[in-house]
Design an enzyme around this catalytic site. Structure first.
Site, PDB file in Angstrom:
ATOM      1  N   HIS A  58       0.843  -1.200   0.000  1.00 22.99           N
ATOM      2  CA  HIS A  58       0.000   0.000   0.000  1.00 22.99           C
ATOM      3  C   HIS A  58       0.878   1.249   0.000  1.00 22.99           C
ATOM      4  O   HIS A  58       0.643   2.192  -0.771  1.00 22.99           O
ATOM      5  CB  HIS A  58      -0.906  -0.033   1.237  1.00 22.99           C
ATOM      6  CG  HIS A  58      -1.711   1.209   1.451  1.00 22.99           C
ATOM      7  ND1 HIS A  58      -3.019   1.329   1.035  1.00 22.99           N
ATOM      8  CD2 HIS A  58      -1.398   2.395   2.044  1.00 22.99           C
ATOM      9  CE1 HIS A  58      -3.475   2.524   1.370  1.00 22.99           C
ATOM     10  NE2 HIS A  58      -2.506   3.198   1.985  1.00 22.99           N
ATOM     11  N   GLU A  59       1.897   1.267   0.849  1.00 22.19           N
ATOM     12  CA  GLU A  59       2.787   2.430   0.912  1.00 22.19           C
ATOM     13  C   GLU A  59       3.624   2.568  -0.351  1.00 22.19           C
ATOM     14  O   GLU A  59       3.840   3.679  -0.854  1.00 22.19           O
ATOM     15  CB  GLU A  59       3.693   2.325   2.144  1.00 22.19           C
ATOM     16  CG  GLU A  59       2.978   2.139   3.463  1.00 22.19           C
ATOM     17  CD  GLU A  59       1.919   3.191   3.731  1.00 22.19           C
ATOM     18  OE1 GLU A  59       2.040   4.313   3.200  1.00 22.19           O
ATOM     19  OE2 GLU A  59       0.960   2.891   4.464  1.00 22.19           O
TER      20      GLU A  59
ATOM     21  N   HIS B 225       1.597   4.223  -2.957  1.00 29.45           N
ATOM     22  CA  HIS B 225       1.559   5.676  -2.786  1.00 29.45           C
ATOM     23  C   HIS B 225       2.761   6.323  -3.479  1.00 29.45           C
ATOM     24  O   HIS B 225       2.627   7.329  -4.175  1.00 29.45           O
ATOM     25  CB  HIS B 225       1.585   6.044  -1.302  1.00 29.45           C
ATOM     26  CG  HIS B 225       0.235   6.097  -0.658  1.00 29.45           C
ATOM     27  ND1 HIS B 225      -0.821   6.810  -1.189  1.00 29.45           N
ATOM     28  CD2 HIS B 225      -0.224   5.545   0.502  1.00 29.45           C
ATOM     29  CE1 HIS B 225      -1.874   6.692  -0.384  1.00 29.45           C
ATOM     30  NE2 HIS B 225      -1.544   5.931   0.634  1.00 29.45           N
TER      31      HIS B 225
ATOM     32  N   GLU C  99      -6.265   6.985  -1.329  1.00 33.00           N
ATOM     33  CA  GLU C  99      -6.193   5.786  -0.496  1.00 33.00           C
ATOM     34  C   GLU C  99      -6.824   4.585  -1.193  1.00 33.00           C
ATOM     35  O   GLU C  99      -6.309   3.470  -1.121  1.00 33.00           O
ATOM     36  CB  GLU C  99      -6.880   6.030   0.856  1.00 33.00           C
ATOM     37  CG  GLU C  99      -6.127   6.955   1.783  1.00 33.00           C
ATOM     38  CD  GLU C  99      -4.720   6.477   2.064  1.00 33.00           C
ATOM     39  OE1 GLU C  99      -4.527   5.268   2.331  1.00 33.00           O
ATOM     40  OE2 GLU C  99      -3.803   7.312   2.015  1.00 33.00           O
TER      41      GLU C  99
END
EC number: 3.4.24.-
Length: 293
Positions: free
Chosen positions: A139-140, A143, A222
């Site tokens: 997930h990071e 980003h 997100e």
């Protein structure tokens, strides 16, 4: 949530300081064009200063320690996971840090895709399975790969610009009106105390209201980061990670600017002011494949 809030507060503080300096030095824009140029310079300036300082501020605020050489099997696994996922999405290996906190949390920050930082809490490493932790890291990494740090900086710069512009335009009109220049033809900004007071109050109020726009974009990113994680490690792993987060509690550690946390629960703000969508909505979006197309 805390990191995004502090990023917004930092930008707001920069705008207020610039406004104070301008008011004290008597530098005022006598035209709409000049005011817009000044607002743009200061608005984007505050956002980019926050971005450039983001890694330093992030590490300092949470007491994070960058892993130079792994000292144990967990750190080795963490570095290898970040390295593998970075290669999959085509970005340079980010710096990897661990910080002491009981909360299950992680964040990514940095001014560029190829000069980023990914940090995880000790609580995450201790309380999540490897599959769940792998999904959070993905997930990071998503980003970073999506360029979300720069995207949010540009959005914040635009928001800052309009906040400064509208606030000072109204303040100039109010100060001129009270000084007798109701036509706005004088080059003088009018009563300087009125100008200063009105502009500061309006920048504060409009800055808070404008955060609704910034938070909407943050929530949107997100969903895409969740989808990016699902593509990297599988949908079920990301869903499992979010479900684990539902059983955790609100992170309390100090925040940093321009950081994208995985933990998005909020009990004190309405959804309009949330940096992350509710966890149930994120899980539903993954199950429906809405952002995976």
């Amino acid at each position: 949530m805390m990191r995004i809030a502090l990023f917004l507060l930092t930008n707001l503080a920069v705008m207020l300081v610039f406004g104070l300096v301008l008011s004290l030095t008597g530098i005022q824009s006598s035209s709409v064009q000049g005011l817009m140029i000044m607002a743009g310079l200061f608005g984007f300036g505050g956002a980019f200063v926050s971005l450039l300082m983001s890694k330093w501020m992030a590490l300092r605020s949470v007491g994070g320690e960058v892993i130079e050489r792994p000292r144990n099997e967990t750190e080795y696994w963490l570095l290898e996971t970040v390295r593998r996922q970075s290669q999959q999405v085509g970005i340079a290996m980010p710096q990897v840090a661990i910080y002491q906190a009981p909360d299950i949390n992680a964040f990514a920050t940095g001014a560029r895709r190829d000069a980023s930082l990914v940090a995880v809490s000790t609580g995450l490493l201790q309380n999540m399975s490897r599959d769940e932790a792998e999904a959070v890291i993905a997930h990071e990494i998503s980003h970073v790969a999506n360029g979300d740090m720069v995207t949010m900086t540009l959005i914040q710069g635009v928001v800052n610009t309009f906040v400064i512009f509208i606030s000072r335009l109204i303040a100039q009109i109010a100060a001129g009106f009270l000084s007798g220049d109701r036509d706005g033809e004088s080059n003088s900004p009018g009563n300087p105390m009125v100008y200063f007071a009105v502009s500061m109050v309006l920048e504060l109020v409009f800055g808070i209201l404008a955060s609704i726009i910034t938070m909407w974009f943050s929530r949107h990113r997100e969903f895409h980061a969740d989808a990016g994680s699902a593509k990297l490690v599988g949908r079920e792993k990301m869903i499992a990670a979010l479900q684990r987060l539902k059983t955790s509690y609100e992170p309390q550690e100090a925040g940093s600017m321009m950081a994208f946390c995985i933990n998005g629960k909020s009990k004190t703000f309405s959804e309009l002011f949330m940096s992350h969508p509710p966890l149930d909505k994120r899980i539903e979006a993954l199950r429906s494949g809405q952002y995976l197309k």
